[in-house]
Design a protein around this motif. Structure first.
Motif, mmCIF file in Angstrom:
data_model
loop_
_atom_site.group_PDB
_atom_site.id
_atom_site.type_symbol
_atom_site.label_atom_id
_atom_site.label_comp_id
_atom_site.label_asym_id
_atom_site.label_seq_id
_atom_site.Cartn_x
_atom_site.Cartn_y
_atom_site.Cartn_z
ATOM 1 N N VAL A 172 0.836 -1.197 0.000
ATOM 2 C CA VAL A 172 0.000 0.000 0.000
ATOM 3 C C VAL A 172 0.875 1.254 0.000
ATOM 4 O O VAL A 172 0.645 2.200 -0.765
ATOM 5 C CB VAL A 172 -0.952 0.005 1.209
ATOM 6 C CG1 VAL A 172 -1.764 1.294 1.248
ATOM 7 C CG2 VAL A 172 -1.902 -1.199 1.156
ATOM 8 N N ALA A 173 1.896 1.259 0.847
ATOM 9 C CA ALA A 173 2.767 2.432 0.938
ATOM 10 C C ALA A 173 3.484 2.710 -0.377
ATOM 11 O O ALA A 173 3.694 3.861 -0.755
ATOM 12 C CB ALA A 173 3.785 2.241 2.062
ATOM 13 N N SER A 174 3.858 1.654 -1.109
ATOM 14 C CA SER A 174 4.634 1.825 -2.336
ATOM 15 C C SER A 174 3.774 2.092 -3.561
ATOM 16 O O SER A 174 4.158 2.879 -4.436
ATOM 17 C CB SER A 174 5.488 0.574 -2.589
ATOM 18 O OG SER A 174 6.387 0.344 -1.536
ATOM 19 N N LEU A 175 2.590 1.464 -3.642
ATOM 20 C CA LEU A 175 1.837 1.471 -4.892
ATOM 21 C C LEU A 175 0.510 2.220 -4.857
ATOM 22 O O LEU A 175 -0.037 2.539 -5.917
ATOM 23 C CB LEU A 175 1.559 0.025 -5.336
ATOM 24 C CG LEU A 175 2.775 -0.835 -5.684
ATOM 25 C CD1 LEU A 175 2.318 -2.233 -6.109
ATOM 26 C CD2 LEU A 175 3.603 -0.193 -6.782
ATOM 27 N N ALA A 176 -0.021 2.492 -3.680
ATOM 28 C CA ALA A 176 -1.386 3.024 -3.589
ATOM 29 C C ALA A 176 -1.558 4.329 -4.379
ATOM 30 O O ALA A 176 -2.447 4.444 -5.227
ATOM 31 C CB ALA A 176 -1.781 3.223 -2.136
ATOM 32 N N ILE A 211 14.834 -13.308 19.025
ATOM 33 C CA ILE A 211 13.703 -12.453 18.654
ATOM 34 C C ILE A 211 13.204 -11.776 19.922
ATOM 35 O O ILE A 211 12.659 -12.407 20.821
ATOM 36 C CB ILE A 211 12.565 -13.258 17.999
ATOM 37 C CG1 ILE A 211 13.090 -14.092 16.839
ATOM 38 C CG2 ILE A 211 11.452 -12.311 17.558
ATOM 39 C CD1 ILE A 211 13.674 -13.299 15.705
ATOM 40 N N ALA A 212 13.397 -10.466 19.988
ATOM 41 C CA ALA A 212 13.001 -9.728 21.184
ATOM 42 C C ALA A 212 11.576 -9.210 21.100
ATOM 43 O O ALA A 212 10.925 -8.986 22.124
ATOM 44 C CB ALA A 212 13.951 -8.550 21.414
ATOM 45 N N MET A 213 11.064 -9.021 19.857
ATOM 46 C CA MET A 213 9.741 -8.433 19.695
ATOM 47 C C MET A 213 9.139 -8.894 18.363
ATOM 48 O O MET A 213 9.859 -9.044 17.370
ATOM 49 C CB MET A 213 9.829 -6.898 19.716
ATOM 50 C CG MET A 213 8.466 -6.196 19.722
ATOM 51 S SD MET A 213 8.614 -4.380 19.542
ATOM 52 C CE MET A 213 9.906 -3.986 20.710
ATOM 53 N N VAL A 214 7.825 -9.104 18.365
ATOM 54 C CA VAL A 214 7.084 -9.417 17.148
ATOM 55 C C VAL A 214 6.053 -8.318 16.934
ATOM 56 O O VAL A 214 5.290 -7.994 17.848
ATOM 57 C CB VAL A 214 6.385 -10.791 17.235
ATOM 58 C CG1 VAL A 214 5.637 -11.091 15.933
ATOM 59 C CG2 VAL A 214 7.396 -11.890 17.520
ATOM 60 N N VAL A 215 6.051 -7.714 15.741
ATOM 61 C CA VAL A 215 5.111 -6.628 15.426
ATOM 62 C C VAL A 215 4.265 -7.037 14.223
ATOM 63 O O VAL A 215 4.661 -7.902 13.435
ATOM 64 C CB VAL A 215 5.858 -5.301 15.141
ATOM 65 C CG1 VAL A 215 6.616 -4.841 16.377
ATOM 66 C CG2 VAL A 215 6.812 -5.454 13.966
ATOM 67 N N PRO A 216 3.076 -6.433 14.050
ATOM 68 C CA PRO A 216 2.135 -6.912 13.032
ATOM 69 C C PRO A 216 2.374 -6.403 11.617
ATOM 70 O O PRO A 216 1.818 -6.945 10.677
ATOM 71 C CB PRO A 216 0.783 -6.426 13.553
ATOM 72 C CG PRO A 216 1.104 -5.181 14.314
ATOM 73 C CD PRO A 216 2.435 -5.451 14.960
ATOM 74 N N ASN A 217 3.159 -5.322 11.444
ATOM 75 C CA ASN A 217 3.375 -4.822 10.085
ATOM 76 C C ASN A 217 4.769 -4.220 9.965
ATOM 77 O O ASN A 217 5.471 -4.032 10.947
ATOM 78 C CB ASN A 217 2.290 -3.816 9.686
ATOM 79 C CG ASN A 217 2.257 -2.598 10.576
ATOM 80 O OD1 ASN A 217 3.207 -1.819 10.625
ATOM 81 N ND2 ASN A 217 1.155 -2.405 11.297
ATOM 82 N N TYR A 218 5.160 -3.920 8.737
ATOM 83 C CA TYR A 218 6.534 -3.526 8.447
ATOM 84 C C TYR A 218 6.875 -2.110 8.892
ATOM 85 O O TYR A 218 8.018 -1.813 9.208
ATOM 86 C CB TYR A 218 6.798 -3.655 6.941
ATOM 87 C CG TYR A 218 6.923 -5.082 6.480
ATOM 88 C CD1 TYR A 218 8.119 -5.768 6.627
ATOM 89 C CD2 TYR A 218 5.848 -5.739 5.906
ATOM 90 C CE1 TYR A 218 8.252 -7.084 6.200
ATOM 91 C CE2 TYR A 218 5.967 -7.059 5.477
ATOM 92 C CZ TYR A 218 7.170 -7.726 5.624
ATOM 93 O OH TYR A 218 7.289 -9.026 5.218
ATOM 94 N N HIS A 219 5.914 -1.217 8.893
ATOM 95 C CA HIS A 219 6.237 0.191 9.100
ATOM 96 C C HIS A 219 6.173 0.645 10.556
ATOM 97 O O HIS A 219 6.692 1.708 10.889
ATOM 98 C CB HIS A 219 5.288 1.075 8.272
ATOM 99 C CG HIS A 219 5.629 1.099 6.812
ATOM 100 N ND1 HIS A 219 5.097 0.204 5.910
ATOM 101 C CD2 HIS A 219 6.467 1.885 6.101
ATOM 102 C CE1 HIS A 219 5.586 0.454 4.707
ATOM 103 N NE2 HIS A 219 6.415 1.467 4.795
ATOM 104 N N CYS A 220 5.542 -0.146 11.411
ATOM 105 C CA CYS A 220 5.252 0.379 12.751
ATOM 106 C C CYS A 220 6.501 0.633 13.599
ATOM 107 O O CYS A 220 6.455 1.436 14.526
ATOM 108 C CB CYS A 220 4.290 -0.557 13.490
ATOM 109 S SG CYS A 220 4.914 -2.231 13.770
ATOM 110 N N PRO A 226 11.887 -5.727 3.652
ATOM 111 C CA PRO A 226 12.077 -5.907 2.209
ATOM 112 C C PRO A 226 12.699 -4.663 1.590
ATOM 113 O O PRO A 226 12.509 -3.541 2.066
ATOM 114 C CB PRO A 226 10.645 -6.129 1.690
ATOM 115 C CG PRO A 226 9.839 -6.500 2.893
ATOM 116 C CD PRO A 226 10.474 -5.784 4.039
ATOM 117 N N SER A 227 13.417 -4.862 0.498
ATOM 118 C CA SER A 227 14.106 -3.741 -0.148
ATOM 119 C C SER A 227 13.149 -2.651 -0.613
ATOM 120 O O SER A 227 13.499 -1.471 -0.619
ATOM 121 C CB SER A 227 14.918 -4.253 -1.341
ATOM 122 O OG SER A 227 15.935 -5.125 -0.905
ATOM 123 N N ILE A 228 11.919 -3.027 -1.017
ATOM 124 C CA ILE A 228 11.006 -1.999 -1.521
ATOM 125 C C ILE A 228 10.600 -1.019 -0.432
ATOM 126 O O ILE A 228 10.259 0.128 -0.734
ATOM 127 C CB ILE A 228 9.754 -2.612 -2.189
ATOM 128 C CG1 ILE A 228 8.851 -3.325 -1.179
ATOM 129 C CG2 ILE A 228 10.109 -3.530 -3.310
ATOM 130 C CD1 ILE A 228 7.486 -3.663 -1.747
#
Length: 307
Positions: free
Chosen positions: A106-110, A221-230, A245-247
């Motif tokens: 969404v961040a890259s293509l929206a 693994i110290a933390m698990v988060v639900p999405n890439y940007h948070c 990811p590189s994108i």
């Protein structure tokens, strides 16, 4: 060039786009042996291999990659003879397109996709639906979404798909992180804590499998988060490593955020992202226009497939 026709040109387009005989066969609803025969005809017609072996997968030859834009234009022009009447009224339509994708897509293509769609259909609306735990095929089957963009391996066999981009994971850290002070190895990788990204709360993934199976190592693994940007803006305040990811990395201001990226010294599988749709939409000219616009925009924004 005897026996060369539009159908063979269409096979050429899909083979170059998919860089895979099996995916091209699924997309055009033919058997793999039939697609292999078409590839053989194309190799003779163009005196070029078209697809060449690249590690465990195929990739387009330099010649094939160089002619893709012209082939797409020719096939699209031929299709337009049939679709002209149906698409002539796009300017007066007000369709709502629903696409399911994760936050990095969404961040890259929206915005680029919306701008491209509105050039021809000013009254269209684009709805981005979040990924959920339901099987990705179900919303397509039930008509709840028009397209799915993702990289899941769990997809019903009748669902059509087209590869949009391939990507690799990199490590993101604060710009003066101690891991950057020396060559990065699997052994130095596991000296630091990590953030794992999973909307299902899963801590481990391909990085852990490669470390364990090839090097006998385990990362923390110290933390698990639900999405890439948070966590992107927060990583600079810690020694945590955030795989992205590189994108994502290519579309954020790393220097302004005080961040740096590094390549993992591992042979990780690539991320193969595709757009998927239900076969009942194959011949819908407006849906085809949506798919082709998305494919074109993804190439413009993200570039050609990474190797």
């Amino acid at each position: 060039m005897q026996g060369y026709d539009l159908d063979l040109l269409r096979y050429l387009q899909v083979l170059i786009e998919e860089e895979s005989v099996s995916r091209a066969a699924r997309r055009l609803k033919v058997s793999e042996p039939a697609m292999s025969r078409h590839l053989a005809k194309l190799r003779v017609a163009f005196a070029d291999p078209i697809l060449v072996q690249s590690g465990r997968r195929m990739s387009a030859s330099a010649f094939a990659a160089g002619i893709l834009d012209r082939v797409q234009e020719l096939v699209r022009a031929a299709d337009s003879l049939i679709e002209t009447r149906a698409l002539a009224n796009l300017v007066n339509m007000a369709p709502t397109f629903t696409i399911r994708a994760n936050d990095l897509v969404v961040a890259s293509l929206a915005l680029p996709l919306l701008q491209a769609l509105k050039k021809e259909c000013p009254r269209c609306e684009l709805v981005w639906a979040p990924e959920i735990d339901d099987p990705a095929s179900d919303p397509l089957r039930h008509g709840l979404v028009d397209l799915y963009i993702g990289a899941t391996d769990v997809m019903k066999p009748e669902i059509r798909r087209q590869t949009l981009f391939r990507d690799q994971m990199q490590g993101v850290v604060r710009k003066d992180h101690p891991i950057l002070a020396a060559p990065i190895t699997p052994q130095t990788m596991v000296q630091y804590d990590y953030i794992s990204v999973s909307r299902r709360g899963r801590a481990q993934g391909p990085i852990d499998w490669v470390l364990r199976n090839q090097y006998g190592l385990t990362r923390r693994i110290a933390m698990v988060v639900p999405n890439y940007h948070c966590m992107v803006e927060s990583v600079k305040d810690s020694d945590l490593i955030l795989p992205l990811p590189s994108i994502v990395i290519d579309h954020i201001s790393m220097a302004a955020l005080g961040l740096a990226a590094f390549e993992f010294p591992l042979s990780l599988p690539s991320i193969n992202a595709f757009q998927a749709w239900h076969p009942r939409r194959d011949t819908d000219p407006v849906h085809r226009w949506l798919r082709e616009t998305l494919f074109r925009v993804s190439r413009q924004v993200l570039g050609p497939f990474t190797q």
